[in-house]
Write an enzyme that holds these catalytic residues in place. Sequence first.
Site, PDB file in Angstrom:
ATOM      1  N   ILE A  31       0.828  -1.207   0.000  1.00 25.75           N
ATOM      2  CA  ILE A  31       0.000   0.000   0.000  1.00 25.75           C
ATOM      3  C   ILE A  31       0.869   1.267   0.000  1.00 25.75           C
ATOM      4  CG2 ILE A  31      -0.225   0.347   2.507  1.00 25.75           C
ATOM      5  CD1 ILE A  31      -3.277   0.554   2.056  1.00 25.75           C
ATOM      6  N   ASN A  86      11.607  -8.467   7.011  1.00 20.33           N
ATOM      7  CA  ASN A  86      12.013  -7.793   8.239  1.00 20.33           C
ATOM      8  C   ASN A  86      11.550  -8.615   9.433  1.00 20.33           C
ATOM      9  OD1 ASN A  86      13.062  -5.574   6.788  1.00 20.33           O
ATOM     10  ND2 ASN A  86      11.020  -4.678   6.609  1.00 20.33           N
ATOM     11  N   GLY A  92      12.728  -3.762  11.700  1.00 20.92           N
ATOM     12  CA  GLY A  92      11.773  -2.868  11.049  1.00 20.92           C
ATOM     13  C   GLY A  92      10.455  -3.528  10.696  1.00 20.92           C
ATOM     14  N   GLN A  93      10.130  -4.626  11.374  1.00 23.57           N
ATOM     15  CA  GLN A  93       8.866  -5.315  11.070  1.00 23.57           C
ATOM     16  C   GLN A  93       7.704  -4.585  11.736  1.00 23.57           C
ATOM     17  OE1 GLN A  93       8.638  -9.393  12.464  1.00 23.57           O
ATOM     18  NE2 GLN A  93       6.822  -9.824  11.220  1.00 23.57           N
ATOM     19  N   SER A  94       6.702  -4.199  10.944  1.00 23.22           N
ATOM     20  CA  SER A  94       5.541  -3.506  11.508  1.00 23.22           C
ATOM     21  C   SER A  94       4.281  -4.374  11.499  1.00 23.22           C
ATOM     22  CB  SER A  94       5.280  -2.200  10.752  1.00 23.22           C
ATOM     23  OG  SER A  94       4.992  -2.455   9.398  1.00 23.22           O
ATOM     24  N   HIS A  99       6.079 -11.948   5.944  1.00 24.15           N
ATOM     25  CA  HIS A  99       5.878 -11.434   4.581  1.00 24.15           C
ATOM     26  C   HIS A  99       7.216 -11.135   3.958  1.00 24.15           C
ATOM     27  CE1 HIS A  99       5.637  -8.068   7.430  1.00 24.15           C
ATOM     28  NE2 HIS A  99       6.212  -7.306   6.515  1.00 24.15           N
ATOM     29  N   HIS A 101       8.959  -8.773   1.195  1.00 19.13           N
ATOM     30  CA  HIS A 101       8.878  -7.628   0.301  1.00 19.13           C
ATOM     31  C   HIS A 101       9.638  -7.977  -0.979  1.00 19.13           C
ATOM     32  CE1 HIS A 101       7.770  -4.476   3.380  1.00 19.13           C
ATOM     33  NE2 HIS A 101       8.319  -5.363   4.198  1.00 19.13           N
TER      34      HIS A 101
END
Length: 113
Positions: A31, A86, A92-94, A99, A101
């Site tokens: 997104i 991540n 930096g995994q939110s 997943h 990238h």
Amino acid sequence: MDDCLFCKIAAGQIPANKLFEDEQILAFYDIDPQAPVHFLVIPKKHIPSAACLTEQEGALLARIYAVIARLCRELGCENGYRVVTNVGADGGQSVPHLHFHVLAKRSLAWPPG
Ligand code: AMP
Ligand code: ZN
């Protein structure tokens, strides 16, 4: 898993711009793209991060990488691409659902920030 954003996308409860789907895997555009091509590939089953993987997931991971290679061929990423997962806060995994990238169609710096 209740209350997991990517489980909800996998279940079709939240819309996504999908590129590929089968029983085990979903690929959809990020997104907030960080490159001209930026999509995510997830297992439909809830795995919190790559830190939770075991050899049991070997076939699933091979399938994910094969799907990534095929999608990148179809999208014309012949100059190359980067696959990143991540892990945790420092990584930096939110979103706490595994997943990958996939970023392409620009020259990507190394090392990442
Ligand atoms: P990470 O920060 O590595 O956990 O990556 C999570 C990624 O999910 C970020 O690049 C976000 O832009 C992306 N993202 C968050 N919500 C959505 C959504 N609803 N649809 C597609 N991508 C999303
Ligand atoms: Zn999940």
